[in-house]
Design a protein around this motif. Sequence first.
Motif, short mmCIF file in Angstrom:
data_model
loop_
_atom_site.label_atom_id
_atom_site.label_comp_id
_atom_site.label_asym_id
_atom_site.label_seq_id
_atom_site.Cartn_x
_atom_site.Cartn_y
_atom_site.Cartn_z
N ALA A 237 0.83 -1.20 0.00
CA ALA A 237 0.00 0.00 0.00
C ALA A 237 0.86 1.25 0.00
O ALA A 237 0.63 2.20 -0.77
CB ALA A 237 -0.93 -0.01 1.21
N SER A 238 1.88 1.27 0.86
CA SER A 238 2.75 2.45 0.93
C SER A 238 3.60 2.59 -0.33
O SER A 238 3.81 3.70 -0.84
CB SER A 238 3.63 2.38 2.17
OG SER A 238 4.47 1.24 2.13
N GLY A 239 4.09 1.46 -0.85
CA GLY A 239 4.94 1.51 -2.05
C GLY A 239 4.18 2.00 -3.26
O GLY A 239 4.64 2.92 -3.97
N PHE A 240 3.04 1.40 -3.55
CA PHE A 240 2.24 1.85 -4.68
C PHE A 240 1.79 3.30 -4.48
O PHE A 240 1.76 4.09 -5.44
CB PHE A 240 1.02 0.95 -4.86
CG PHE A 240 1.33 -0.37 -5.53
CD1 PHE A 240 1.92 -0.41 -6.78
CD2 PHE A 240 1.01 -1.57 -4.90
CE1 PHE A 240 2.21 -1.62 -7.40
CE2 PHE A 240 1.30 -2.79 -5.50
CZ PHE A 240 1.90 -2.82 -6.76
N GLY A 241 1.46 3.65 -3.25
CA GLY A 241 1.03 5.02 -2.98
C GLY A 241 2.14 6.03 -3.21
O GLY A 241 1.92 7.08 -3.83
N MET A 242 3.35 5.72 -2.73
CA MET A 242 4.47 6.65 -2.89
C MET A 242 4.83 6.83 -4.36
O MET A 242 5.06 7.96 -4.83
CB MET A 242 5.68 6.14 -2.12
CG MET A 242 5.54 6.19 -0.62
SD MET A 242 6.90 5.37 0.25
CE MET A 242 8.26 6.45 -0.19
N VAL A 243 4.85 5.73 -5.10
CA VAL A 243 5.23 5.81 -6.51
C VAL A 243 4.16 6.55 -7.31
O VAL A 243 4.47 7.40 -8.17
CB VAL A 243 5.46 4.40 -7.09
CG1 VAL A 243 5.65 4.46 -8.60
CG2 VAL A 243 6.68 3.76 -6.43
N SER A 244 2.89 6.26 -7.06
CA SER A 244 1.82 6.93 -7.78
C SER A 244 1.79 8.42 -7.47
O SER A 244 1.74 9.26 -8.38
CB SER A 244 0.48 6.30 -7.41
OG SER A 244 -0.59 6.96 -8.06
N LEU A 245 1.86 8.76 -6.19
CA LEU A 245 1.84 10.17 -5.80
C LEU A 245 3.03 10.92 -6.39
O LEU A 245 2.87 12.04 -6.91
CB LEU A 245 1.84 10.28 -4.28
CG LEU A 245 1.81 11.70 -3.70
CD1 LEU A 245 0.54 12.42 -4.14
CD2 LEU A 245 1.90 11.67 -2.18
N ALA A 246 4.21 10.32 -6.32
CA ALA A 246 5.40 10.98 -6.87
C ALA A 246 5.30 11.13 -8.38
O ALA A 246 5.81 12.10 -8.96
CB ALA A 246 6.65 10.18 -6.51
N SER A 247 4.62 10.20 -9.05
CA SER A 247 4.44 10.30 -10.51
C SER A 247 3.58 11.50 -10.86
O SER A 247 3.89 12.24 -11.80
CB SER A 247 3.79 9.02 -11.04
OG SER A 247 4.61 7.89 -10.83
N PHE A 248 2.50 11.71 -10.11
CA PHE A 248 1.63 12.86 -10.38
C PHE A 248 2.30 14.17 -9.98
O PHE A 248 2.16 15.19 -10.67
CB PHE A 248 0.30 12.70 -9.65
CG PHE A 248 -0.62 11.70 -10.28
CD1 PHE A 248 -1.31 12.02 -11.45
CD2 PHE A 248 -0.78 10.44 -9.75
CE1 PHE A 248 -2.15 11.09 -12.06
CE2 PHE A 248 -1.61 9.50 -10.35
CZ PHE A 248 -2.30 9.83 -11.51
N ARG A 249 3.06 14.14 -8.89
CA ARG A 249 3.75 15.36 -8.46
C ARG A 249 4.86 15.75 -9.41
O ARG A 249 5.27 16.92 -9.46
CB ARG A 249 4.32 15.16 -7.06
CG ARG A 249 3.28 15.05 -5.96
CD ARG A 249 3.93 15.03 -4.60
NE ARG A 249 4.64 16.27 -4.33
CZ ARG A 249 5.40 16.48 -3.25
NH1 ARG A 249 5.57 15.51 -2.37
NH2 ARG A 249 6.01 17.64 -3.07
N SER A 250 5.39 14.79 -10.17
CA SER A 250 6.49 15.09 -11.08
C SER A 250 6.05 15.80 -12.35
O SER A 250 6.89 16.14 -13.19
CB SER A 250 7.25 13.81 -11.44
OG SER A 250 6.45 12.96 -12.25
N ILE A 251 4.74 16.04 -12.48
CA ILE A 251 4.29 16.83 -13.64
C ILE A 251 4.91 18.21 -13.57
O ILE A 251 5.36 18.76 -14.56
CB ILE A 251 2.75 16.91 -13.66
CG1 ILE A 251 2.13 15.55 -13.84
CG2 ILE A 251 2.30 17.85 -14.78
CD1 ILE A 251 0.62 15.54 -13.78
N GLY A 252 4.95 18.78 -12.36
CA GLY A 252 5.64 20.04 -12.17
C GLY A 252 5.00 21.20 -12.90
O GLY A 252 3.82 21.21 -13.23
N ARG A 253 5.82 22.19 -13.19
CA ARG A 253 5.38 23.38 -13.90
C ARG A 253 5.72 23.25 -15.37
O ARG A 253 6.62 22.50 -15.74
CB ARG A 253 6.08 24.61 -13.32
CG ARG A 253 5.81 24.82 -11.84
CD ARG A 253 6.71 25.91 -11.28
NE ARG A 253 6.57 26.01 -9.83
CZ ARG A 253 7.40 26.70 -9.06
NH1 ARG A 253 8.43 27.34 -9.60
NH2 ARG A 253 7.21 26.75 -7.76
N PRO A 254 5.07 24.00 -16.23
CA PRO A 254 5.43 23.95 -17.66
C PRO A 254 6.89 24.29 -17.86
O PRO A 254 7.44 25.18 -17.22
CB PRO A 254 4.51 25.02 -18.26
CG PRO A 254 3.37 25.14 -17.31
CD PRO A 254 3.95 24.90 -15.95
#
Length: 491
Positions: free
Chosen positions: A471-488
């Motif tokens: 749960a923590s592993g999938f959550g960390m990877v998924s959340l970090a993937s969305f957060r890595s969108i960043g700014r244009p």
Amino acid sequence: MMWIYLFLGIYGLAMTFILLYSFAQANLLWHFFRFKKNEVPEASIFDPTLPKVTVQLPVFNEKYVVQRLIDAVCRLEYPSDKLEIQILDDSTDETSDLIRAALPNYPALPIHHLQREERTGFKAGALKAGLAASSGELLAIFDADFVPDPKFLLKTVPHFTDKEIGMVQSRWGHLNENYSLFTRLQAFALDAHFMVEQMGRNAQHAFINFNGTGGIWRKSCILDAGDWEADTLTEDLDLSYRAQQKGWKFLYRPDVVSPAELPPVMSAIKSQQFRWTKGGAECAVKHLKQVVKGPFPLAVKIHATAHLLNSLLFLAILLVSLSSLPVWWGFYQGLIPAEFFKAAALFLVGFVLIAAVYFFANLQLAGYSRKGFLRYLWELPVFLSVSMGLSVHNGQAVWEGLTGIKSPFIRTPKYNVTGKEKGWFGNAYHLQNVPLTAYVEGVLALFFLLVVGLSVYTGTYEMILFHAMLASGFGMVSLASFRSIGRPASG
């Protein structure tokens, strides 16, 4: 009832693969302790017998790090009349202008700025074109984010007095390992590879691999092995196996450190992981049968098999994760006898062996200090959780590699972030897309979190730690993937 045993069989087979792999790792750990230093006396820059060396720098759109790379390579200690520097530039942006602007700063060095009309074969194609134009007997290769030791050539070139030596690999260092949690975890994993795995294999003369950078080749070895090929995403691993099957010897120098930048953001980490994992699976398809049938000692064949198939760990982890749900349900409902669960405790041996590999690799680099030990205690469970969380993304890469699905070579963006004061926002090469797997990871995180809650509610704690890590592993990877969108990205 039968479907429960089907999933139990899948769970058992996948765990057996992981256990067998852990035995191979344990053997590498044993030989890691028996590793004899490959050091030789450092060459003198005034030695008239030194061979000519070509330093190759494959570059593609690296405006943030190319100046640092050129500066570092130009500080290499070696006679200038026996040194050739090739900048293999496939760039399509201002990187090429930055290179041209930097070259006049080094008038005493023979630097050749080579540009191809087409980026055929990507990095492998660039190295092959550079090889054809090179004049050196030896070829040292550094990726754009590396900062080689000024004495790299003086420390590695003397090994080539042995005519059977085809390649010498150095250990990767990390310029930004303390930048974030994810750079620390990458360093944690890479240190285990460069300490236990590379040293353990080299100690028993098993196949090791050129790591794509931070190594030096004999030119005749590359040509004898068939030159660079672009039919896999890991041209370095591919050439390594072709060369060693031809009888060439490889050496590993853990004391020679080549520092590099670690990807600081999940989108870049996933890009790198996908290429390494898929390329490893492609090389397994290409080489495993030949190695197993080849005239090599049994121990060499076993370690080559474990080496080439190590990317399958992500598929095994994914299968274990998904099949653990019906298995857990079967135990809860009394459909699976408790004896099966007790027998499954055998698989904990694999966890202990893997933990030992990471323990000794990282603690040796930390000088077995108290601080290093305390850091290991939290890094190991977090690393294992994140590795589990990457099993969907990397599992897709393995499947594509095994089934022959082709995809382009997507290089990992470089950011030149080495301290907390610099961020990755606005990087022109930053990958903005969120892969479909990030959504799958998010769903799995919620699902396993629900299972953890049900385990507490029903008092079935046998798999709660495993499911909590998922749960923590999938959550960390998924959340970090969305957060890595960043700014244009800014131009």
